[in-house]
Write a protein that holds these residues in place. Structure first.
Motif, mmCIF file in Angstrom:
data_model
loop_
_atom_site.group_PDB
_atom_site.id
_atom_site.type_symbol
_atom_site.label_atom_id
_atom_site.label_comp_id
_atom_site.label_asym_id
_atom_site.label_seq_id
_atom_site.Cartn_x
_atom_site.Cartn_y
_atom_site.Cartn_z
ATOM 1 N N ARG A 17 9.319 -7.172 -7.113
ATOM 2 C CA ARG A 17 8.048 -6.463 -6.986
ATOM 3 C C ARG A 17 6.933 -7.205 -7.710
ATOM 4 N N ASN A 21 3.526 -8.124 -5.928
ATOM 5 C CA ASN A 21 2.277 -7.593 -6.467
ATOM 6 C C ASN A 21 1.362 -8.710 -6.955
ATOM 7 N N GLY A 22 1.950 -9.758 -7.496
ATOM 8 C CA GLY A 22 1.156 -10.907 -7.935
ATOM 9 C C GLY A 22 0.454 -11.565 -6.769
ATOM 10 N N ARG A 24 -0.373 -10.093 -3.992
ATOM 11 C CA ARG A 24 -1.405 -9.157 -3.533
ATOM 12 C C ARG A 24 -2.649 -9.245 -4.405
ATOM 13 N N MET A 25 -2.450 -9.297 -5.714
ATOM 14 C CA MET A 25 -3.580 -9.388 -6.634
ATOM 15 C C MET A 25 -4.336 -10.692 -6.412
ATOM 16 N N GLY A 61 -5.160 -2.728 -1.808
ATOM 17 C CA GLY A 61 -4.605 -2.840 -3.154
ATOM 18 C C GLY A 61 -4.433 -1.478 -3.801
ATOM 19 N N ARG A 64 -1.478 0.345 -2.105
ATOM 20 C CA ARG A 64 -0.183 -0.199 -2.507
ATOM 21 C C ARG A 64 0.106 0.006 -3.984
ATOM 22 N N VAL A 66 -1.453 -1.477 -6.531
ATOM 23 C CA VAL A 66 -1.599 -2.703 -7.317
ATOM 24 C C VAL A 66 -2.780 -2.588 -8.267
ATOM 25 N N ILE A 67 -3.858 -1.952 -7.795
ATOM 26 C CA ILE A 67 -5.013 -1.729 -8.659
ATOM 27 C C ILE A 67 -5.376 -0.255 -8.634
#
Length: 86
Positions: A17, A21-22, A24-25, A61, A64, A66-67
């Motif tokens: 994950r 996620n990295g 995506r960011m 983001g 999901r 992420v942020i």
């Protein structure tokens, strides 16, 4: 060190994950940077297009996880304000 099978599985899952996620960011940051670069360049049309492209990435983001929602709203608001000022 993890002893239970569940804890070992969580470690494996967390590593996967973190990679996802990295990525995506990184993608979100790239879109925001493109918008900021267009703003710095002073090209209103390019800045507006870049902002339009960054908007769904920020929303994705948030969806999901992420942020944070407020972080995305703040970034979008600040970018929009800068584009409008051109």
């Amino acid at each position: 060190m993890a002893n239970t099978p569940q804890a070992k599985k969580r470690i494996r899952r967390n590593e996967r994950r973190a990679q996802i996620n990295g990525a995506r960011m990184s993608r979100i940051r790239n879109f925001v940077k493109k918008a900021e670069a267009a703003i710095e360049g002073g090209d209103k049309q390019a800045a507006a297009d870049a902002l339009r492209a960054a908007q769904p990435e920020l929303a994705r983001g948030v969806a999901r996880g992420v942020i944070h929602k407020n972080t995305a709203a703040r970034k979008l608001s600040r970018l929009s304000k800068r584009v409008a000022a051109l």
